[in-house]
Design a protein around this motif. Sequence first.
Motif, PDB file in Angstrom:
ATOM      1  N   ALA A 176       0.833  -1.209   0.000  1.00  0.00           N
ATOM      2  CA  ALA A 176       0.000   0.000   0.000  1.00  0.00           C
ATOM      3  C   ALA A 176       0.868   1.259   0.000  1.00  0.00           C
ATOM      4  N   THR A 177       0.307   2.319  -0.509  1.00  0.00           N
ATOM      5  CA  THR A 177       0.971   3.621  -0.462  1.00  0.00           C
ATOM      6  C   THR A 177       1.043   4.081   0.983  1.00  0.00           C
ATOM      7  N   PHE A 178       2.156   4.720   1.344  1.00  0.00           N
ATOM      8  CA  PHE A 178       2.298   5.354   2.654  1.00  0.00           C
ATOM      9  C   PHE A 178       2.248   6.854   2.412  1.00  0.00           C
ATOM     10  N   GLU A 179       1.445   7.543   3.229  1.00  0.00           N
ATOM     11  CA  GLU A 179       1.339   8.998   3.135  1.00  0.00           C
ATOM     12  C   GLU A 179       1.598   9.622   4.493  1.00  0.00           C
ATOM     13  N   SER A 180       2.228  10.786   4.482  1.00  0.00           N
ATOM     14  CA  SER A 180       2.277  11.584   5.698  1.00  0.00           C
ATOM     15  C   SER A 180       2.120  13.044   5.311  1.00  0.00           C
ATOM     16  N   ARG A 181       1.395  13.754   6.149  1.00  0.00           N
ATOM     17  CA  ARG A 181       1.211  15.192   5.968  1.00  0.00           C
ATOM     18  C   ARG A 181       1.684  15.860   7.242  1.00  0.00           C
ATOM     19  N   THR A 182       2.607  16.801   7.083  1.00  0.00           N
ATOM     20  CA  THR A 182       3.105  17.573   8.210  1.00  0.00           C
ATOM     21  C   THR A 182       2.655  19.010   8.018  1.00  0.00           C
ATOM     22  N   PHE A 183       2.142  19.609   9.083  1.00  0.00           N
ATOM     23  CA  PHE A 183       1.611  20.971   9.050  1.00  0.00           C
ATOM     24  C   PHE A 183       2.509  21.853   9.914  1.00  0.00           C
ATOM     25  N   THR A 184       3.116  22.883   9.300  1.00  0.00           N
ATOM     26  CA  THR A 184       4.077  23.748   9.979  1.00  0.00           C
ATOM     27  C   THR A 184       3.613  25.193   9.872  1.00  0.00           C
ATOM     28  N   THR A 185       3.646  25.916  10.985  1.00  0.00           N
ATOM     29  CA  THR A 185       3.306  27.331  10.969  1.00  0.00           C
ATOM     30  C   THR A 185       4.499  28.126  10.477  1.00  0.00           C
ATOM     31  N   GLU A 186       4.253  28.975   9.479  1.00  0.00           N
ATOM     32  CA  GLU A 186       5.275  29.884   8.967  1.00  0.00           C
ATOM     33  C   GLU A 186       4.647  31.263   8.857  1.00  0.00           C
ATOM     34  N   GLY A 187       4.903  32.093   9.868  1.00  0.00           N
ATOM     35  CA  GLY A 187       4.275  33.412   9.920  1.00  0.00           C
ATOM     36  C   GLY A 187       2.782  33.246  10.095  1.00  0.00           C
ATOM     37  N   ASP A 188       1.995  33.856   9.198  1.00  0.00           N
ATOM     38  CA  ASP A 188       0.534  33.727   9.274  1.00  0.00           C
ATOM     39  C   ASP A 188       0.011  32.649   8.326  1.00  0.00           C
ATOM     40  N   LYS A 189       0.899  31.807   7.819  1.00  0.00           N
ATOM     41  CA  LYS A 189       0.504  30.739   6.896  1.00  0.00           C
ATOM     42  C   LYS A 189       0.839  29.374   7.487  1.00  0.00           C
ATOM     43  N   THR A 190       0.294  28.358   6.852  1.00  0.00           N
ATOM     44  CA  THR A 190       0.602  26.977   7.203  1.00  0.00           C
ATOM     45  C   THR A 190       1.211  26.309   5.981  1.00  0.00           C
ATOM     46  N   LEU A 191       2.356  25.695   6.186  1.00  0.00           N
ATOM     47  CA  LEU A 191       2.989  24.909   5.141  1.00  0.00           C
ATOM     48  C   LEU A 191       2.619  23.450   5.368  1.00  0.00           C
ATOM     49  N   MET A 192       2.024  22.829   4.348  1.00  0.00           N
ATOM     50  CA  MET A 192       1.742  21.403   4.417  1.00  0.00           C
ATOM     51  C   MET A 192       2.750  20.686   3.528  1.00  0.00           C
ATOM     52  N   THR A 193       3.431  19.707   4.115  1.00  0.00           N
ATOM     53  CA  THR A 193       4.361  18.860   3.372  1.00  0.00           C
ATOM     54  C   THR A 193       3.736  17.479   3.314  1.00  0.00           C
ATOM     55  N   HIS A 194       3.456  17.010   2.117  1.00  0.00           N
ATOM     56  CA  HIS A 194       2.713  15.766   1.900  1.00  0.00           C
ATOM     57  C   HIS A 194       3.625  14.780   1.182  1.00  0.00           C
ATOM     58  N   LEU A 195       4.083  13.782   1.900  1.00  0.00           N
ATOM     59  CA  LEU A 195       4.939  12.731   1.352  1.00  0.00           C
ATOM     60  C   LEU A 195       4.077  11.556   0.909  1.00  0.00           C
ATOM     61  N   CYS A 196       4.302  11.084  -0.311  1.00  0.00           N
ATOM     62  CA  CYS A 196       3.659   9.867  -0.817  1.00  0.00           C
ATOM     63  C   CYS A 196       4.764   8.881  -1.177  1.00  0.00           C
ATOM     64  N   ARG A 197       4.747   7.730  -0.512  1.00  0.00           N
ATOM     65  CA  ARG A 197       5.689   6.656  -0.842  1.00  0.00           C
ATOM     66  C   ARG A 197       4.859   5.516  -1.415  1.00  0.00           C
ATOM     67  N   TYR A 198       4.972   5.349  -2.731  1.00  0.00           N
ATOM     68  CA  TYR A 198       4.176   4.349  -3.433  1.00  0.00           C
ATOM     69  C   TYR A 198       4.807   2.964  -3.304  1.00  0.00           C
ATOM     70  N   GLY A 199       4.003   1.943  -3.467  1.00  0.00           N
ATOM     71  CA  GLY A 199       4.446   0.569  -3.297  1.00  0.00           C
ATOM     72  C   GLY A 199       5.406   0.083  -4.362  1.00  0.00           C
ATOM     73  N   SER A 200       5.455   0.795  -5.486  1.00  0.00           N
ATOM     74  CA  SER A 200       6.361   0.395  -6.567  1.00  0.00           C
ATOM     75  C   SER A 200       6.613   1.595  -7.470  1.00  0.00           C
ATOM     76  N   ALA A 201       7.668   1.475  -8.279  1.00  0.00           N
ATOM     77  CA  ALA A 201       7.972   2.520  -9.254  1.00  0.00           C
ATOM     78  C   ALA A 201       6.837   2.639 -10.277  1.00  0.00           C
ATOM     79  N   GLU A 202       6.201   1.506 -10.593  1.00  0.00           N
ATOM     80  CA  GLU A 202       5.114   1.515 -11.581  1.00  0.00           C
ATOM     81  C   GLU A 202       3.914   2.301 -11.072  1.00  0.00           C
ATOM     82  N   VAL A 203       3.550   2.098  -9.810  1.00  0.00           N
ATOM     83  CA  VAL A 203       2.415   2.822  -9.236  1.00  0.00           C
ATOM     84  C   VAL A 203       2.739   4.314  -9.167  1.00  0.00           C
ATOM     85  N   CYS A 204       3.955   4.639  -8.758  1.00  0.00           N
ATOM     86  CA  CYS A 204       4.370   6.042  -8.696  1.00  0.00           C
ATOM     87  C   CYS A 204       4.270   6.684 -10.071  1.00  0.00           C
TER      88      CYS A 204
END
Length: 171
Positions: free
Chosen positions: A116-144
Amino acid sequence: MKTEKNEVKMEIRGETEVVFTRYFSAPRALVFDCHTKPELMRRWLIGPEGMVLETCEQDLKVGGKYLYLYMDSQGNKSGVYGTFKEVIIPEKLANSENYVMDMSTFDPNAPEDPGATFESRTFTTEGDKTLMTHLCRYGSAEVCKMMLETGAADGMAECYLELDKLLVEIV
């Protein structure tokens, strides 16, 4: 609050990882809530054209399950399901992601695909904004490769424009 069309930036790492980043003009806790509260998710998490988020069920805790199903005007459904691997409110959300393409064979109680794909989303405050970093690690190069070729980044960008509109309404 003014809506800004923040762009989704994409970085490909190796053959199976993609990292998306996106800024939102809203507090981190609110952006996190929009990613975890079904009543808010239904308002912005659009599917492929003509589809609506019909089912949005989740148990937001480590080991908890989720199921998000989209439905088109003919009643056809597809979506994703998985397990939460990490939940740190309002900082991080990580989960497995399995795809539901054929409802006639879908069994929510079946074991998850070990690839299965693994996902993580990290939410970081930067000033008055939020930076979301969304990592997707797919199960194979083909799926990616398939996800990149089918426009995953474009679909994500469309969803986040809807989220921008919602954030303006609820801030």
